[in-house]
Enzyme design. Structure first.
Site, PDB file in Angstrom:
ATOM      1  N   ASN A  16       1.273  -2.279   2.847  1.00 53.47           N
ATOM      2  CA  ASN A  16       0.842  -1.252   3.790  1.00 53.47           C
ATOM      3  C   ASN A  16      -0.507  -0.700   3.334  1.00 53.47           C
ATOM      4  OD1 ASN A  16       0.420   1.371   4.976  1.00 53.47           O
ATOM      5  ND2 ASN A  16       2.558   1.319   5.657  1.00 53.47           N
ATOM      6  N   HIS A  19      -3.371   3.790   3.272  1.00 57.30           N
ATOM      7  CA  HIS A  19      -4.065   4.794   2.442  1.00 57.30           C
ATOM      8  C   HIS A  19      -5.398   4.336   1.905  1.00 57.30           C
ATOM      9  CE1 HIS A  19      -0.951   7.532   3.302  1.00 57.30           C
ATOM     10  NE2 HIS A  19      -0.061   6.639   2.978  1.00 57.30           N
ATOM     11  N   ARG A  27     -14.406  10.872   3.816  1.00 61.24           N
ATOM     12  CA  ARG A  27     -15.837  11.155   3.953  1.00 61.24           C
ATOM     13  C   ARG A  27     -16.367  10.813   5.348  1.00 61.24           C
ATOM     14  NH1 ARG A  27     -18.806  11.594  -0.929  1.00 61.24           N
ATOM     15  NH2 ARG A  27     -17.653  13.140  -2.189  1.00 61.24           N
ATOM     16  N   HIS A  52       0.065   1.551   9.978  1.00 58.70           N
ATOM     17  CA  HIS A  52       0.740   2.564  10.778  1.00 58.70           C
ATOM     18  C   HIS A  52      -0.306   3.344  11.557  1.00 58.70           C
ATOM     19  CE1 HIS A  52       3.620   6.304  10.639  1.00 58.70           C
ATOM     20  NE2 HIS A  52       3.376   5.898  11.859  1.00 58.70           N
ATOM     21  N   ARG A  54      -0.887   6.208  13.418  1.00 56.10           N
ATOM     22  CA  ARG A  54      -0.238   7.470  13.730  1.00 56.10           C
ATOM     23  C   ARG A  54      -0.908   8.135  14.923  1.00 56.10           C
ATOM     24  NH1 ARG A  54       2.973  10.646  10.427  1.00 56.10           N
ATOM     25  NH2 ARG A  54       3.812   9.602   8.567  1.00 56.10           N
ATOM     26  N   ARG A  58      -4.583   9.966  11.229  1.00 56.63           N
ATOM     27  CA  ARG A  58      -5.016  10.537   9.959  1.00 56.63           C
ATOM     28  C   ARG A  58      -5.538   9.457   9.017  1.00 56.63           C
ATOM     29  NH1 ARG A  58       0.722  12.675   7.686  1.00 56.63           N
ATOM     30  NH2 ARG A  58       0.828  13.462   9.825  1.00 56.63           N
ATOM     31  N   GLU A  79       3.175  -0.478  12.596  1.00 56.95           N
ATOM     32  CA  GLU A  79       4.127   0.634  12.629  1.00 56.95           C
ATOM     33  C   GLU A  79       3.698   1.625  13.705  1.00 56.95           C
ATOM     34  OE1 GLU A  79       4.390   2.124   8.636  1.00 56.95           O
ATOM     35  OE2 GLU A  79       6.055   0.816   8.207  1.00 56.95           O
ATOM     36  N   THR A 110       6.346   9.754   6.313  1.00 60.47           N
ATOM     37  CA  THR A 110       7.590   9.576   7.057  1.00 60.47           C
ATOM     38  C   THR A 110       8.744  10.205   6.305  1.00 60.47           C
ATOM     39  OG1 THR A 110       6.743   7.533   7.989  1.00 60.47           O
ATOM     40  CG2 THR A 110       9.122   7.850   8.083  1.00 60.47           C
ATOM     41  N   GLU A 160      14.332  -2.079   9.074  1.00 62.95           N
ATOM     42  CA  GLU A 160      13.745  -1.782   7.766  1.00 62.95           C
ATOM     43  C   GLU A 160      14.456  -0.555   7.225  1.00 62.95           C
ATOM     44  OE1 GLU A 160       9.504  -1.966   7.214  1.00 62.95           O
ATOM     45  OE2 GLU A 160       9.604  -0.512   5.578  1.00 62.95           O
ATOM     46  N   HIS A 199       9.403   2.185   1.600  1.00 63.05           N
ATOM     47  CA  HIS A 199       9.019   3.593   1.447  1.00 63.05           C
ATOM     48  C   HIS A 199       9.274   4.086   0.032  1.00 63.05           C
ATOM     49  CE1 HIS A 199       7.567   7.402   3.174  1.00 63.05           C
ATOM     50  NE2 HIS A 199       8.200   7.886   2.128  1.00 63.05           N
TER      51      HIS A 199
HETATM   52  C1  DXP Z   1       7.508   4.178   7.618  1.00 62.56           C
HETATM   53  C2  DXP Z   1       6.956   4.339   6.252  1.00 62.56           C
HETATM   54  O1  DXP Z   1       7.634   4.678   5.324  1.00 62.56           O
HETATM   55  C3  DXP Z   1       5.525   4.074   6.015  1.00 62.56           C
HETATM   56  O2  DXP Z   1       5.264   2.778   6.317  1.00 62.56           O
HETATM   57  C4  DXP Z   1       4.674   5.000   6.837  1.00 62.56           C
HETATM   58  O3  DXP Z   1       3.429   4.398   7.076  1.00 62.56           O
HETATM   59  C5  DXP Z   1       4.536   6.280   6.034  1.00 62.56           C
HETATM   60  O4  DXP Z   1       3.565   7.077   6.643  1.00 62.56           O
HETATM   61  P1  DXP Z   1       2.162   7.248   5.884  1.00 62.56           P
HETATM   62  O5  DXP Z   1       1.626   5.870   5.623  1.00 62.56           O
HETATM   63  O6  DXP Z   1       1.345   8.043   6.841  1.00 62.56           O
HETATM   64  O7  DXP Z   1       2.497   7.953   4.580  1.00 62.56           O
HETATM   65  N1  LIG Z   2       7.579   1.060   5.813  1.00 60.61           N
HETATM   66  C1  LIG Z   2       7.262   1.365   4.441  1.00 60.61           C
HETATM   67  C2  LIG Z   2       5.830   1.043   4.171  1.00 60.61           C
HETATM   68  O1  LIG Z   2       5.184   0.359   4.944  1.00 60.61           O
HETATM   69  C3  LIG Z   2       5.184   1.543   2.946  1.00 60.61           C
HETATM   70  O2  LIG Z   2       5.722   2.782   2.542  1.00 60.61           O
HETATM   71  P1  LIG Z   2       5.031   3.409   1.223  1.00 60.61           P
HETATM   72  O3  LIG Z   2       5.109   2.359   0.146  1.00 60.61           O
HETATM   73  O4  LIG Z   2       3.615   3.727   1.579  1.00 60.61           O
HETATM   74  O5  LIG Z   2       5.870   4.632   0.905  1.00 60.61           O
END
Ligand code: DXP
Ligand SMILES: NCC(=O)COP(=O)(O)O
Length: 248
Positions: A16, A19, A27, A52, A54, A58, A79, A110, A160, A199
Site C-alpha cells: 500500500n 503514505h 509540501r 486508497h 479517500r 488526504r 481501496e 481505517t 480482507e 492493516h
Molecule cells: C483499509 C486499510 O487498512 C488501509 O489499507 C487503508 O488505506 C488505511 O487508511 P490510510 O492508508 O489512510 O491509513
Molecule cells: N488494507 C490494508 C492495507 O492496505 C495497508 O494497511 P497498513 O499496512 O497501511 O496499516
C-alpha cells in the site's frame, strides 16, 4: 483464486503506497512520487499495489491512480468507500481489484471493518456493478462469522481480514485476535471466498499472520513506507517478503 479450503500456492504481498503520497502532499509538490514507489515495488518482486483514494484525498489523488496503472503491470488493488463517486471512479479506471473499506473523514486511519452484515442492501448493487465490470471485489471486514456470512450473501470473491486489533493487542489478547483471524480465514476458504489480511502489519507481527495457510495475500503499507525512510523501499519490501516466506 484458490479452490475452496485449499492453501494458496504463494502468499502474495500487496504494498500500500498511500503514505508516499502523504509525504508528497506535505509540501504540495510532486515528490516523492507514488508512481516511483510502485515501480520499485514491481522491480523487487512485489505482487501488487494497493492504493486508497479517500474522499478527502488526504494522500492518494485521482490522477495518481491512472499513473500507477500506466507505470506497472502489477495488479492494482483500489481501496474505496462504498459511495457513488468511488464506484463511478472504479468503473472508469477498471483496476484489477476493488476493496470496499469503511471511511470516516475524521478518522486518522481505517478504524474498523466494513459492516457488510448491516449494509447488505446498500452494498449488493455496488458489488454487482464492480463485478460486472470485471473488477475483483474484496470486502475489508473484521474477522467475524457474521461478516463472512455477509460476504457470502453478497457473492464477494475475496475478503480482507482487518488485522488492526491483532496488531495493537499484546499477550493473550493478541493470541485471541490471531485465533479469530485464523478461524475466519479458514471459514472464508471453506466457503469459496479467498481470504486476504492487512492493516498494522510490521516485521515484528507479520509471521503469525503469514503462517495462516488459507491466506492468499497480505496488504501492508504504513510500516513499509516508514521503514523505507531508513533502508529504502526496495530493501524494506524484500525483508517483508523474506519474513513472510519464512513463516510458511
Ligand atoms: C483499509 C486499510 O487498512 C488501509 O489499507 C487503508 O488505506 C488505511 O487508511 P490510510 O492508508 O489512510 O491509513
Ligand atoms: N488494507 C490494508 C492495507 O492496505 C495497508 O494497511 P497498513 O499496512 O497501511 O496499516
Amino acid at each position: 483464486m484458490t479452490l475452496a479450503g485449499t492453501a494458496p500456492a504463494r502468499l502474495r504481498l500487496g504494498v500500500n503506497i498511500d503514505h508516499v503520497a502523504t509525504v508528497r502532499n506535505a509540501r504540495g509538490g510532486d515528490h516523492p512520487d507514488p508512481v516511483r514507489a510502485a515501480e520499485i515495488v514491481a522491480a523487487v518482486g512485489g505482487d501488487g499495489i494497493t492504493a486508497h483514494l479517500r474522499e478527502d484525498r488526504r494522500h492518494i489523488r485521482d490522477e495518481d491512480i491512472a499513473r500507477i496503472q500506466a507505470c506497472t503491470d502489477l495488479p492494482l488493488n483500489f481501496e474505496m468507500a462504498a459511495t457513488e463517486e468511488m464506484v463511478a471512479f472504479a468503473l472508469r479506471h477498471r483496476p484489477h481489484a476493488a476493496c470496499i473499506v469503511p471511511e470516516r473523514r475524521e478518522e486518522r486511519t481505517t478504524e474498523g471493518g466494513l459492516d457488510a452484515a448491516g449494509q447488505h442492501n446498500r452494498l449488493a448493487p455496488i458489488v454487482a456493478r464492480l463485478a460486472d465490470a470485471g473488477i475483483r471485489v474484496s470486502l475489508f471486514i473484521a474477522p467475524e462469522p457474521r461478516q463472512i456470512e455477509a460476504a457470502m450473501q453478497l457473492r464477494a470473491p475475496v475478503v480482507e481480514l482487518h488485522t488492526g486489533e491483532y496488531a495493537h493487542a499484546e499477550g493473550e489478547a493478541r493470541a485471541h485476535e490471531l485465533r479469530r483471524i485464523a478461524d475466519m480465514a479458514a471459514l472464508a476458504a471453506r466457503n469459496g471466498i479467498e481470504p486476504h489480511a492487512g492493516h498494522g502489519l510490521t516485521y515484528d507481527n507479520v509471521q503469525p499472520i503469514a503462517a495462516i495457510p488459507q491466506l492468499a495475500e497480505l496488504n501492508i503499507g504504513h510500516y513499509l513506507i516508514g521503514e523505507a525512510i531508513f533502508t529504502g523501499l526496495g530493501p524494506a519490501v524484500l525483508k517483508m517478503r523474506e519474513l513472510m516466506d519464512a513463516a510458511r
